[in-house]
Design an enzyme around this catalytic site. Structure first.
Site, short mmCIF file in Angstrom:
data_model
loop_
_atom_site.label_atom_id
_atom_site.label_comp_id
_atom_site.label_asym_id
_atom_site.label_seq_id
_atom_site.Cartn_x
_atom_site.Cartn_y
_atom_site.Cartn_z
N ASP A 231 3.39 -6.67 3.99
CA ASP A 231 2.63 -5.64 4.86
C ASP A 231 2.29 -6.18 6.00
O ASP A 231 1.42 -6.30 7.09
CB ASP A 231 1.50 -5.16 4.36
CG ASP A 231 0.78 -4.04 5.16
OD1 ASP A 231 1.56 -3.36 5.92
OD2 ASP A 231 -0.27 -3.88 5.08
N HIS B 286 3.48 2.41 13.06
CA HIS B 286 2.45 3.81 13.57
C HIS B 286 3.05 4.36 14.70
O HIS B 286 2.13 4.59 15.71
CB HIS B 286 0.94 2.82 14.10
CG HIS B 286 0.43 2.25 12.76
ND1 HIS B 286 -0.97 2.03 12.84
CD2 HIS B 286 0.94 1.94 11.45
CE1 HIS B 286 -1.10 1.28 11.76
NE2 HIS B 286 -0.55 1.38 10.84
N GLU C 106 -5.23 2.13 2.74
CA GLU C 106 -5.06 0.92 3.17
C GLU C 106 -4.94 1.19 4.93
O GLU C 106 -5.80 0.13 5.68
CB GLU C 106 -3.81 0.02 3.07
CG GLU C 106 -3.74 -1.49 3.53
CD GLU C 106 -3.44 -1.37 5.02
OE1 GLU C 106 -3.47 -2.53 5.80
OE2 GLU C 106 -2.64 -0.61 5.45
N GLU C 107 -4.54 2.13 5.38
CA GLU C 107 -4.54 2.46 6.66
C GLU C 107 -6.02 2.90 7.27
O GLU C 107 -5.92 2.89 8.55
CB GLU C 107 -3.46 3.57 7.04
CG GLU C 107 -2.00 3.06 6.50
CD GLU C 107 -1.38 2.11 7.66
OE1 GLU C 107 -1.86 1.61 8.42
OE2 GLU C 107 -0.09 1.77 7.46
N ASP D 261 6.17 1.26 6.95
CA ASP D 261 4.88 0.72 6.61
C ASP D 261 4.25 1.49 5.66
O ASP D 261 3.54 2.52 6.08
CB ASP D 261 4.10 0.51 8.05
CG ASP D 261 2.73 0.03 7.79
OD1 ASP D 261 2.33 -0.45 6.78
OD2 ASP D 261 1.94 0.08 8.64
N HIS E 41 0.62 -1.21 0.14
CA HIS E 41 -0.05 0.02 0.12
C HIS E 41 0.93 1.14 0.10
O HIS E 41 2.00 1.27 0.50
CB HIS E 41 -1.06 -0.03 1.25
CG HIS E 41 -0.44 0.20 2.49
ND1 HIS E 41 -0.13 1.21 3.15
CD2 HIS E 41 -0.27 -0.79 3.46
CE1 HIS E 41 0.43 1.00 4.41
NE2 HIS E 41 0.52 -0.45 4.57
N ASP F 228 -0.23 4.55 1.10
CA ASP F 228 -0.14 5.49 2.16
C ASP F 228 0.33 5.21 3.55
O ASP F 228 0.75 4.13 3.88
CB ASP F 228 -1.82 5.68 2.55
CG ASP F 228 -2.47 4.05 3.08
OD1 ASP F 228 -2.02 3.03 2.53
OD2 ASP F 228 -3.42 4.49 3.92
#
Length: 372
Positions: free
Chosen positions: A165, A346, A141-142, A108, A77, A79
């Site tokens: 991922d 994150h 995706e997030e 990520d 992904h 984003d």
């Protein structure tokens, strides 16, 4: 190892420098499309961005192989979570790549994107025979995989996929993931003066509290969790609150269990509200559905063989997080999620390492050229 260490570091650093928060992936999409075209891919961008009020769609690419084997799909992904504006990759002497501490790094999922691009570049440069290859770089995706859900899966030729991922050492792969759903409950009561006429009001927060206190919060069983994450209500201490909003989430390896628990919660709130004549407005959304791939499936056996050959810590794991693979599975594509050199995601402490970037790129390349 055939991949180019200096090149993948440069690729990853470039990707990190591109701002690409959810729904704002345009610059990343432009960069990836140019790279894919230079590698001989036919490239297509869908309308997911327009549908979701973003500025970029999902990027799909296909390249014919020079073997008669079936195609494989590789997915990552585009984003990142926040804070992400002005990201910078800081390469330490210890081989660890960190952010500057003010933002996430974006490993990520830029480590996944870098690995796919480096694998493809190596195959191109060394003229290595490969099977047909499909790539899918998704947006948003997030935010519960909203981007990939807009993709037209009739375009996908592959029946098997590798999704880059997952946290953990390269060599780990997730074969199982949960259903994730959220709910939003609005309890409507009636306001009145809390001192002069409390009996004329209908206390929405009381109805919510009575219901929540009767729920089992946390780990319900080995498959399922329930969380109440947000409660809002009331405007002043001297007013009986006429509205309370409760938001929560359910995760379960059993889609059936998740739906049954959701229905129980709904009825619980309705019953508690009815006792004081409040009214409940209940909304829910299924973000992704649970899947489990047989450990004997070829998509797993191929990964295990190559991972073992590269002397990686080959390990199959369950994950309690969602990914684009949940959506691929729903469309009949058998995939596993590969650990791809991202750690402490994150957070502003997120990091990757040069060695692990090389490992995931080499693993990805070997999957692309596999003969099984």
């Amino acid at each position: 190892m055939q991949i180019n260490k200096e090149r993948i570091i440069s690729e990853f650093t470039k990707l990190v420098s591109i701002d690409s928060k959810s729904f704002c992936e345009k610059d990343m999409g432009i960069y990836i499309k140019k790279r894919l075209v230079s590698l001989g891919f036919s490239v297509f961008e869908d309308d997911a961005g327009k549908i979701l009020n973003g500025n970029c769609g999902n990027i799909y690419g296909f390249k014919e192989g020079n073997t008669s084997l079936d195609p494989l799909l590789f997915c990552a992904h585009m984003d990142t979570v926040e804070p992400s504006e002005g990201k910078e990759a800081v390469i330490g002497e210890d081989g660890i790549i960190r952010s500057n501490g003010k933002t996430v790094l974006g490993a990520d999922d830029f480590s996944g994107i870098a690995a796919i691009l480096e694998a493809l570049q190596t195959i191109e440069d060394k003229n290595i025979s490969h099977r047909p290859i499909e790539v899918l770089f998704t947006i948003a995706e997030e935010v519960y995989c909203k981007g990939v859900q807009q993709f037209d899966f009739s375009k996908i030729k592959s029946k098997e996929a590798y999704i880059l991922d997952l946290t953990g050492p390269v060599g780990f792969a997730a074969f199982k993931a949960p259903t994730i759903l959220s709910f939003n409950i609005i309890i409507n009561g009636k306001s009145s003066h809390a001192g002069f006429a409390p009996e004329k009001g209908i206390h929405s927060i009381l109805a919510a509290a009575n219901s929540i206190s009767s729920l089992e919060i946390g780990r319900i069983d080995k498959d399922t969790t329930l969380n109440i994450g947000n409660i809002e209500g009331g405007i002043a201490t001297n007013i009986v609150p006429d509205q309370c909003i409760v938001k929560g989430e359910i995760r379960s390896y059993s889609h059936k269990k998740a739906l049954e628990l959701l229905e129980n919660i709904k009825q619980n709130f309705i019953d508690s509200a009815a006792k004081i004549k409040a009214i409940v407005d209940f909304h829910s959304e299924i973000h992704c559905e649970a899947y489990e791939i047989s450990i004997n499936h070829p998509v797993i056996k191929r990964f295990e063989r190559i991972s073992n050959e590269q002397k990686l810590p080959t390990t199959l794991v369950e994950t309690f997080g969602g990914s684009d693979n949940n959506i691929l599975a729903k469309h009949g594509i058998k995939g596993v999620v590969l650990a791809n050199a991202m750690n402490q995601c994150h957070s502003c402490e997120e990091y990757t390492t040069i060695d692990e970037l090389c490992n995931i790129a080499e693993l990805t390349k070997s999957l692309m050229i596999s003969q099984d």
